[in-house]
Motif scaffolding. Sequence first.
Motif, PDB file in Angstrom:
ATOM      1  N   ASP A   3       5.920  -9.643   2.692  1.00 56.40           N
ATOM      2  CA  ASP A   3       6.865  -8.409   3.263  1.00 56.40           C
ATOM      3  C   ASP A   3       6.244  -7.108   3.303  1.00 56.40           C
ATOM      4  O   ASP A   3       6.939  -6.336   3.792  1.00 56.40           O
ATOM      5  CB  ASP A   3       8.088  -8.627   2.513  1.00 56.40           C
ATOM      6  CG  ASP A   3       8.020  -7.807   1.171  1.00 56.40           C
ATOM      7  OD1 ASP A   3       6.805  -7.183   0.700  1.00 56.40           O
ATOM      8  OD2 ASP A   3       8.844  -7.778   0.438  1.00 56.40           O
ATOM      9  N   GLY A   4       4.569  -7.234   3.083  1.00 58.56           N
ATOM     10  CA  GLY A   4       4.027  -6.110   3.085  1.00 58.56           C
ATOM     11  C   GLY A   4       3.875  -5.132   1.874  1.00 58.56           C
ATOM     12  O   GLY A   4       3.172  -4.451   1.754  1.00 58.56           O
ATOM     13  N   THR A   5       4.761  -5.501   0.763  1.00 58.84           N
ATOM     14  CA  THR A   5       4.523  -4.455  -0.494  1.00 58.84           C
ATOM     15  C   THR A   5       2.927  -4.716  -0.813  1.00 58.84           C
ATOM     16  O   THR A   5       2.729  -3.650  -1.294  1.00 58.84           O
ATOM     17  CB  THR A   5       5.454  -5.164  -1.281  1.00 58.84           C
ATOM     18  OG1 THR A   5       6.712  -5.365  -0.942  1.00 58.84           O
ATOM     19  CG2 THR A   5       5.458  -4.338  -2.848  1.00 58.84           C
TER      20      THR A   5
ATOM     21  N   LYS B 186       0.385  -5.226   0.676  1.00 57.14           N
ATOM     22  CA  LYS B 186      -0.588  -4.486   1.614  1.00 57.14           C
ATOM     23  C   LYS B 186      -0.683  -3.056   1.520  1.00 57.14           C
ATOM     24  O   LYS B 186      -1.368  -2.249   1.422  1.00 57.14           O
ATOM     25  CB  LYS B 186      -0.108  -4.837   3.003  1.00 57.14           C
ATOM     26  CG  LYS B 186      -1.273  -4.460   4.033  1.00 57.14           C
ATOM     27  CD  LYS B 186      -0.857  -4.958   5.572  1.00 57.14           C
ATOM     28  CE  LYS B 186      -2.028  -4.348   6.516  1.00 57.14           C
ATOM     29  NZ  LYS B 186      -1.799  -4.985   7.728  1.00 57.14           N
ATOM     30  N   ARG B 187       0.557  -2.541   1.046  1.00 62.08           N
ATOM     31  CA  ARG B 187       0.842  -0.993   1.025  1.00 62.08           C
ATOM     32  C   ARG B 187       0.118  -0.595  -0.490  1.00 62.08           C
ATOM     33  O   ARG B 187      -0.361   0.492  -0.479  1.00 62.08           O
ATOM     34  CB  ARG B 187       2.180  -0.793   0.911  1.00 62.08           C
ATOM     35  CG  ARG B 187       2.383   0.615   0.927  1.00 62.08           C
ATOM     36  CD  ARG B 187       3.868   1.295   0.522  1.00 62.08           C
ATOM     37  NE  ARG B 187       4.942   0.901   1.259  1.00 62.08           N
ATOM     38  CZ  ARG B 187       5.207   1.476   2.300  1.00 62.08           C
ATOM     39  NH1 ARG B 187       4.841   2.448   2.652  1.00 62.08           N
ATOM     40  NH2 ARG B 187       6.251   1.187   2.964  1.00 62.08           N
ATOM     41  N   LEU B 188       0.273  -1.431  -1.414  1.00 65.10           N
ATOM     42  CA  LEU B 188      -0.345  -1.053  -2.842  1.00 65.10           C
ATOM     43  C   LEU B 188      -1.802  -1.272  -2.517  1.00 65.10           C
ATOM     44  O   LEU B 188      -2.349  -0.384  -3.041  1.00 65.10           O
ATOM     45  CB  LEU B 188       0.191  -2.125  -3.695  1.00 65.10           C
ATOM     46  CG  LEU B 188       1.641  -1.793  -4.155  1.00 65.10           C
ATOM     47  CD1 LEU B 188       2.060  -3.025  -5.019  1.00 65.10           C
ATOM     48  CD2 LEU B 188       1.911  -0.559  -4.509  1.00 65.10           C
ATOM     49  N   ALA B 189      -2.231  -2.206  -1.669  1.00 62.41           N
ATOM     50  CA  ALA B 189      -3.610  -2.357  -1.518  1.00 62.41           C
ATOM     51  C   ALA B 189      -4.290  -1.295  -1.054  1.00 62.41           C
ATOM     52  O   ALA B 189      -5.265  -0.691  -1.327  1.00 62.41           O
ATOM     53  CB  ALA B 189      -3.889  -3.572  -0.525  1.00 62.41           C
ATOM     54  N   GLY B 190      -3.685  -0.373  -0.066  1.00 61.58           N
ATOM     55  CA  GLY B 190      -4.190   0.973   0.521  1.00 61.58           C
ATOM     56  C   GLY B 190      -3.841   2.326  -0.786  1.00 61.58           C
ATOM     57  O   GLY B 190      -4.297   3.042  -0.103  1.00 61.58           O
ATOM     58  N   SER B 191      -3.262   2.017  -1.515  1.00 56.99           N
ATOM     59  CA  SER B 191      -3.170   3.088  -2.513  1.00 56.99           C
ATOM     60  C   SER B 191      -4.108   2.839  -3.895  1.00 56.99           C
ATOM     61  O   SER B 191      -4.675   1.755  -3.866  1.00 56.99           O
ATOM     62  CB  SER B 191      -1.490   3.012  -3.169  1.00 56.99           C
ATOM     63  OG  SER B 191      -1.567   2.015  -4.192  1.00 56.99           O
TER      64      SER B 191
ATOM     65  N   LEU C 267      -3.459   2.208  -6.862  1.00 57.91           N
ATOM     66  CA  LEU C 267      -3.035   1.506  -7.646  1.00 57.91           C
ATOM     67  C   LEU C 267      -4.156   0.628  -8.258  1.00 57.91           C
ATOM     68  O   LEU C 267      -4.339  -0.461  -7.568  1.00 57.91           O
ATOM     69  CB  LEU C 267      -1.637   1.017  -7.533  1.00 57.91           C
ATOM     70  CG  LEU C 267      -0.971   0.006  -8.518  1.00 57.91           C
ATOM     71  CD1 LEU C 267      -0.501   0.929  -9.600  1.00 57.91           C
ATOM     72  CD2 LEU C 267       0.007  -0.901  -7.932  1.00 57.91           C
TER      73      LEU C 267
ATOM     74  N   TRP D  81      -5.007  -8.750  -2.977  1.00 61.22           N
ATOM     75  CA  TRP D  81      -3.738  -7.875  -2.547  1.00 61.22           C
ATOM     76  C   TRP D  81      -3.424  -8.533  -1.173  1.00 61.22           C
ATOM     77  O   TRP D  81      -2.170  -8.643  -0.836  1.00 61.22           O
ATOM     78  CB  TRP D  81      -4.420  -6.535  -2.380  1.00 61.22           C
ATOM     79  CG  TRP D  81      -4.480  -5.673  -3.458  1.00 61.22           C
ATOM     80  CD1 TRP D  81      -5.466  -4.731  -3.839  1.00 61.22           C
ATOM     81  CD2 TRP D  81      -3.251  -5.054  -4.593  1.00 61.22           C
ATOM     82  NE1 TRP D  81      -5.296  -4.125  -5.015  1.00 61.22           N
ATOM     83  CE2 TRP D  81      -3.916  -4.416  -5.092  1.00 61.22           C
ATOM     84  CE3 TRP D  81      -1.976  -5.660  -4.694  1.00 61.22           C
ATOM     85  CZ2 TRP D  81      -3.158  -3.678  -6.425  1.00 61.22           C
ATOM     86  CZ3 TRP D  81      -1.523  -4.948  -5.801  1.00 61.22           C
ATOM     87  CH2 TRP D  81      -2.186  -4.132  -6.557  1.00 61.22           C
ATOM     88  N   ILE D  82      -4.302  -8.925  -0.159  1.00 62.12           N
ATOM     89  CA  ILE D  82      -3.870  -9.188   0.863  1.00 62.12           C
ATOM     90  C   ILE D  82      -5.066 -10.515   1.325  1.00 62.12           C
ATOM     91  O   ILE D  82      -5.946 -10.262   0.611  1.00 62.12           O
ATOM     92  CB  ILE D  82      -3.975  -8.262   2.236  1.00 62.12           C
ATOM     93  CG1 ILE D  82      -5.204  -7.360   2.055  1.00 62.12           C
ATOM     94  CG2 ILE D  82      -2.788  -7.243   2.091  1.00 62.12           C
ATOM     95  CD1 ILE D  82      -5.671  -6.766   3.517  1.00 62.12           C
TER      96      ILE D  82
ATOM     97  N   LYS E  88      -7.486 -11.113   3.733  1.00 64.02           N
ATOM     98  CA  LYS E  88      -8.255 -10.294   4.643  1.00 64.02           C
ATOM     99  C   LYS E  88      -8.762 -11.342   5.886  1.00 64.02           C
ATOM    100  O   LYS E  88      -8.757 -12.765   5.504  1.00 64.02           O
ATOM    101  CB  LYS E  88      -9.749 -10.045   4.073  1.00 64.02           C
ATOM    102  CG  LYS E  88      -9.580  -8.639   3.549  1.00 64.02           C
ATOM    103  CD  LYS E  88     -11.104  -8.048   3.467  1.00 64.02           C
ATOM    104  CE  LYS E  88     -10.925  -6.592   2.596  1.00 64.02           C
ATOM    105  NZ  LYS E  88     -12.175  -6.097   2.117  1.00 64.02           N
TER     106      LYS E  88
END
Lengths: 299, 283
Positions: B105-107, B109-114, B116, B278-279, B281
């Motif tokens: 759901d993209g959670t 992916k968002r964390l991967a860009g932060s 954290l 995280w994702i 690639k």
Amino acid sequence: MTTTENVVEVRDLRKTYGDLAAVDGVSFDIHRGETFALLGPNGAGKSTTIEILEGYRDRTSGEVRVLGVDPQKGGLDWKARLGIVLQSSGESGNVTVAEQLRAFAALYPNPRDVDEVIAAVGLESKAGVLIRKLSGGQRRRVDVAVGIVGRPELLFLDEPTTGFDPEARRSFWQLIRTLQSEGTSILLTTHYLDEAAQLGDRAGIIAGGRMVDLAPIDEIGGADARVPFVRWRENGAVHERRTHAPAAVVTELVARLGGEPEGLEVIRPSLEDVYLDLVGHEHASDLSGEALNETEAAR
Amino acid sequence: MSATTTATRRRESPLARAVRLGGLRIGYEVRAYFRQGDTVFFTFLFPVVMLTIFSVSFSEASFGQTADGDEITAAWFFLPAMLAAGVLLSGLQNLAIDIAVEKSDGTLKRLAGSPLPVMSYFIGKLGQSFVTGLLQAAVLLLLGFTVFQVPLPEDPANWWVFAWVFTLGVLCSAILGIALSAVPRSGKSATAVVIPITLVLQFISGVYLRFSDLPEWLQNVAAVFPLKWMAQGMRSVFLPDELVVLEQNESWDHPGIALALAIWLVAGLILTSLTFRWIRKDS
């Protein structure tokens, strides 16, 4: 490559999937403090390009520096200087707006004030509401809030206003202008050409994986593409003439027709018109065949 | 934020930062857990519901006698089994589904860009399993003790065994859940992939069926997996010592429990470090 002037430097970037080149030799820079709009039809390679810059995808070849760092090797310190607003989000949203922003603010060394960010995206009244209970446009504003709460030097906005009503878009633009005035560099992709024109300093237009034009927003397409045209109806047919002197054409028309020309318009091509011209005429189906011919003839 | 705190954060070591952010993530994850209706039912309340059903429907049956001649009721007999099931559900089932959904759901992916750290994310998930598992165990014990009058152990040594079996069990099961989350290809298929696994494990490991009734070969199969050992550990805490004769080798085998769970924990850590991204690639 210098890194002090430019927050993004891309040279001859390529990304291939098998035989297909999604990005085929793209080069551009983004200067510090600048808002750069990356435009292009769906499937042109915009998203692939932006995801390579964000570190989500690896490139096939070429050089990329984002804040002086190769995104494929970017660590947590590098990520802390970026803000990313992804194209879509379908998260379950089982936390409130304020909880989500506090959770993300905690990850950054020098975050913005959470309440101020919530106010800036116009969600004060929703701060205590679960994200899953928000409307699509409101959720999108949470995405934007999460993207800016870390006080990024460089902000990626991938189609940020999809699903916004016109009023929400206006206030979003205002928010972006505030970020610009604070010196934030921005890479924006959007389908709304007026948005690019409102916010962008320069634009790059990608089609078929290649950069077909790269210029300040008001120079995209070259001077010729901006030449206004005069449109009128005569004997039931639409006529169009491109000219640097529309007033003279209108005067001449009035004299020739002995009165007010029917359906008279003087049109200055918008960024959208120029863009459609650049990415190809299959996207420009709204022009009538005859008008198109006359436009071609006038060149 | 004041300049001093910023300076303090700058000096913080990466490990200290990961642990501090992990602590914050636990609060975030636990809140999100209890707001998700289906996890609260299928993971948190499921063993509670099962204990109630088993206690009520077998209320006439006897599961043996203590040395003092007291009847061992169904509630008494199944309480340790449901505690073990709770550990498996709070760890493995919860995280395998939760993370697979977050992946699609993209959670993530968002964390991967932060910024954290991955470790903080894991601490948050392990903490969520631990906290929700502990609350679940408390609900089960309270229900067993008050409603079904199950005698709880008085010897602190028993509670010490409970503490380490529970802790090791939750960690092991949570890490395996993170590893298993790599298997479902989409969030939608996660439940269909994960629940059959946990259900089969519960049937062969002595949760729903009396372990001593199972054929020996099936007991040996179950002994390969961690749930059998968690259930055995819980039985050793809550059942009277006389029932040890029903165990394999007529022993509670605490060292064996610790060893089996430790091996699965290490295996889970290795699997997780190999498979967790995280994702995906370039997918």
